[in-house]
Each structure stands twice: as structure tokens, then as C-alpha cells.
Design an enzyme around this catalytic site. Structure first.
Site, short mmCIF file in Angstrom:
data_model
loop_
_atom_site.label_atom_id
_atom_site.label_comp_id
_atom_site.label_asym_id
_atom_site.label_seq_id
_atom_site.Cartn_x
_atom_site.Cartn_y
_atom_site.Cartn_z
N TYR A 101 -4.36 58.45 25.27
CA TYR A 101 -5.38 58.35 24.20
C TYR A 101 -5.73 59.73 23.64
O TYR A 101 -6.47 59.83 22.67
CB TYR A 101 -6.67 57.69 24.71
CG TYR A 101 -6.52 56.29 25.29
CD1 TYR A 101 -5.35 55.55 25.09
CD2 TYR A 101 -7.53 55.70 26.03
CE1 TYR A 101 -5.21 54.28 25.63
CE2 TYR A 101 -7.40 54.43 26.57
CZ TYR A 101 -6.24 53.73 26.37
OH TYR A 101 -6.11 52.47 26.91
N HIS A 106 0.23 53.34 33.21
CA HIS A 106 -0.22 52.73 31.94
C HIS A 106 0.57 51.47 31.57
O HIS A 106 0.03 50.52 31.03
CB HIS A 106 -0.16 53.76 30.81
CG HIS A 106 -1.10 53.47 29.69
ND1 HIS A 106 -1.82 54.44 29.03
CD2 HIS A 106 -1.48 52.31 29.10
CE1 HIS A 106 -2.58 53.89 28.09
NE2 HIS A 106 -2.38 52.59 28.10
#
Ligand SMILES: NC(=O)c1ccc[n+]([C@@H]2O[C@H](COP(=O)([O-])OP(=O)(O)OC[C@H]3O[C@@H](n4cnc5c(N)ncnc54)[C@H](OP(=O)(O)O)[C@@H]3O)[C@@H](O)[C@H]2O)c1
Length: 268
Positions: A52, A110
């Protein structure tokens, strides 16, 4: 039940606040203010990721906040394209540097494959990454470890190879998309399911049937959807940049009846 002060307990006994703030798509130069506002209205659980590109801002907010470090629960994630033992250790150190943390609360792989090649078989790489995470966990650098976007097959592969069940699997989960097979497997194996995109990244907020139900109950569609996740024993991670919505998304002092839950189960 106050979701700010209530917890799920992971299989290793670690408590994790019942609602977390998602931070995907919040740029680093905005995330500091967003997280500070979240702390101010009572959130203590922040979901970040190296991918992010906002760990630095999240870390600054944690440092600047008057909350004791131990009352904040921080998650970050190993980027989906990074697989392997040493690669994972290196990436973890980078995240910890950016977050300015000594100890991380939850570290997740992730995804089982790189976002640039969804579905690619990275089983061996995932096993090596997970071994590195287990070692960091045993050293006390991380309080809990897990995965994200893992199928039952992906989960079984790392569990069989390491003999260690992840504490968490963070998956897409919202009214109309509940990935039942994965949820059943996780819940049977004491792996907490975290519900990402609990508002379908905003796409279900105008759903006519949900609107009708929400109006009948005197709540908002967002509240209805977040409560649905909680009543399914999944931990919702709603993202918002707005303080008033943070408050709304954690004001969940109502119960969905069995009948209402069944109705929501049928929504497509
Ligand atoms: N592990 C993974 O692969 C993965 C993938 C996706 C997401 N996630 C995690 O899950 C978090 C949440 O998922 P998401 O970001 O996809 O989105 P989401 O939480 O499902 O929805 C966010 C959207 O809804 C809006 N919103 C939030 N609360 C609202 C409210 N009360 N009323 C009206 N609109 C509202 C937000 O706008 P405003 O910001 O303008 O309020 C934003 O557009 C992410 O931020 C991330 O932390 C993880």
C-alpha cells in the site's frame, strides 16, 4: 458489544480488536491524518501492507499517538511477489523500519501468487516465506502470523510442510461473496478469517435490497454489512478516510436475527 473494546482471540491467545481500519488506497501523505483520526474515535487496529506504500505514514501516526504501543494492533503484509526465506526476512526488516516498530502484531503473506500473475503456483516459495515468518514469530518479533487470499489448497500446503497453522487468513468477504469453503476450513482449524472489502470496496452501498433492510432496521448499509461479517465470526476491515464514517462503521449496537442473516446470505 463495543467493537472498539471487544476482541477476537487468536489460536495462540493473542487478542485482536474486532474491527480494524483498512488503509488500502490511502496514500502515504494522507494516511497519518486518517490513522490519527481513527485513534481519536477509538480504533486501535490498523491494517496496512508494504504494497500500500503507506507504512511510513502509519508508523508516524503510531509514534505520534498518545496511545500506549501495546494497546495498538498493527498488521502489515509481505508483498505478493516476494517469496523465499531470506527475501521474507529482508522485506520484514524494511517494513519494520518504515513502521518504526520493534514488534509487529500480525504479519501476513499478502497473496499466494504475485498480483501480476494471479494463480501462478508459488507453493514452495510460500512455504519458505512462512518458515521465515514462523522463525520471526518464535523470536518474538511478531505476535501472530498468517496469510491472505489463500485457498484451502494453499493453506494445506503450508500447514503440511511446516506443521504450523496460520493464526489468520485475510480474504475477500462481504454480503454476496462469502467464500464459504475457505471460511469453513479456517473456522474448523481455528484460523481467524479477516473480512477484507466488507463493503465490496463501496460497490454494494447502493444495493436496493440492502437499502430496504437497513432502513427497516434504522441502520446504514455499511453498518448492516459490517455487522454481517461479525455475526459470521469474521473480522471486518472497513476502509474510510472520513472520521464520521469511522464512527458509523464501528457503531454496531444492534443484532441481525437469524432470519435477517439468512436473507443476507441469499443476496447476490
Ligand atoms: N489482503 C488483501 O489482498 C486486501 C484486498 C483488499 C482490501 N484489503 C483490506 O481491506 C480493507 C477494506 O477493503 P476496501 O478498501 O476494498 O474497501 P471497503 O472497506 O469494502 O470499502 C471502502 C469504500 O467504501 C467507502 N465507505 C466506507 N465507509 C463508508 C460508509 N459508512 N458510508 C459510505 N461509504 C463508505 C469508502 O470511501 P471513503 O474512504 O471515501 O469513506 C471506500 O470507497 C482495505 O483497505 C485493506 O486494508 C486487503
Amino acid at each position: 458489544m463495543n467493537p472498539m473494546t471487544s476482541y477476537f482471540t487468536l489460536s495462540n491467545g493473542v487478542n485482536i480488536p474486532m474491527v480494524g481500519l483498512g488503509t488500502w488506497q490511502i496514500p502515504n501523505d494522507q494516511v497519518f491524518d486518517v490513522v490519527m483520526n481513527a485513534f481519536e474515535v477509538g480504533y486501535t487496529h490498523i491494517d496496512s501492507a508494504q504494497g500500500y506504500q503507506n507504512e511510513e505514514g502509519v508508523g508516524r501516526a503510531i509514534k505520534a499517538s498518545s496511545l500506549p504501543r501495546e494497546s495498538i494492533f498493527v498488521t502489515t503484509k509481505l508483498p505478493s511477489h516476494i517469496k523465499g526465506y531470506q527475501e521474507t526476512l529482508d522485506s520484514f526488516e524494511q517494513s519494520m523500519k518504515d513502521l518504526q516498530l520493534e514488534v509487529l502484531d500480525l504479519y501476513l503473506i499478502h497473496a499466494p501468487w504475485p498480483w501480476s500473475n494471479i494463480g501462478q503456483d508459488c507453493t514452495q516459495g510460500n512455504i519458505e516465506s512462512f518458515k521465515a515468518m514462523i522463525d520471526l514469530y518464535k523470536q518474538g518479533r511478531i505476535r501472530s502470523i498468517g496469510v491472505s487470499n489463500f485457498s484451502v489448497k494453499d493453506l494445506k500446503a503450508i500447514m503440511d510442510a511446516t506443521g504450523f497453522a496460520p493464526h489468520v487468513n485475510q480474504i475477500r468477504f462481504y454480503v454476496g461473496d462469502t467464500q464459504d469453503e475457505i471460511v469453513s476450513f479456517c473456522q474448523a482449524n481455528n484460523i481467524l478469517v479477516e473480512a477484507y472489502s466488507p463493503l465490496a470496496t463501496g460497490r454494494i452501498l447502493n444495493h436496493p435490497e440492502l437499502l430496504q433492510m437497513a432502513e427497516q432496521k434504522g441502520v446504514t448499509i455499511a453498518q448492516l454489512c459490517i455487522k454481517y461479517c461479525l455475526q459470521k465470526n469474521t473480522l471486518p476491515l472497513p476502509k474510510t478516510t472520513k472520521k464520521e464514517r469511522m464512527i458509523e462503521n464501528a457503531s454496531l449496537d444492534f443484532t441481525l436475527s437469524e432470519e435477517e442473516m439468512k436473507k443476507l446470505d441469499r443476496i447476490k
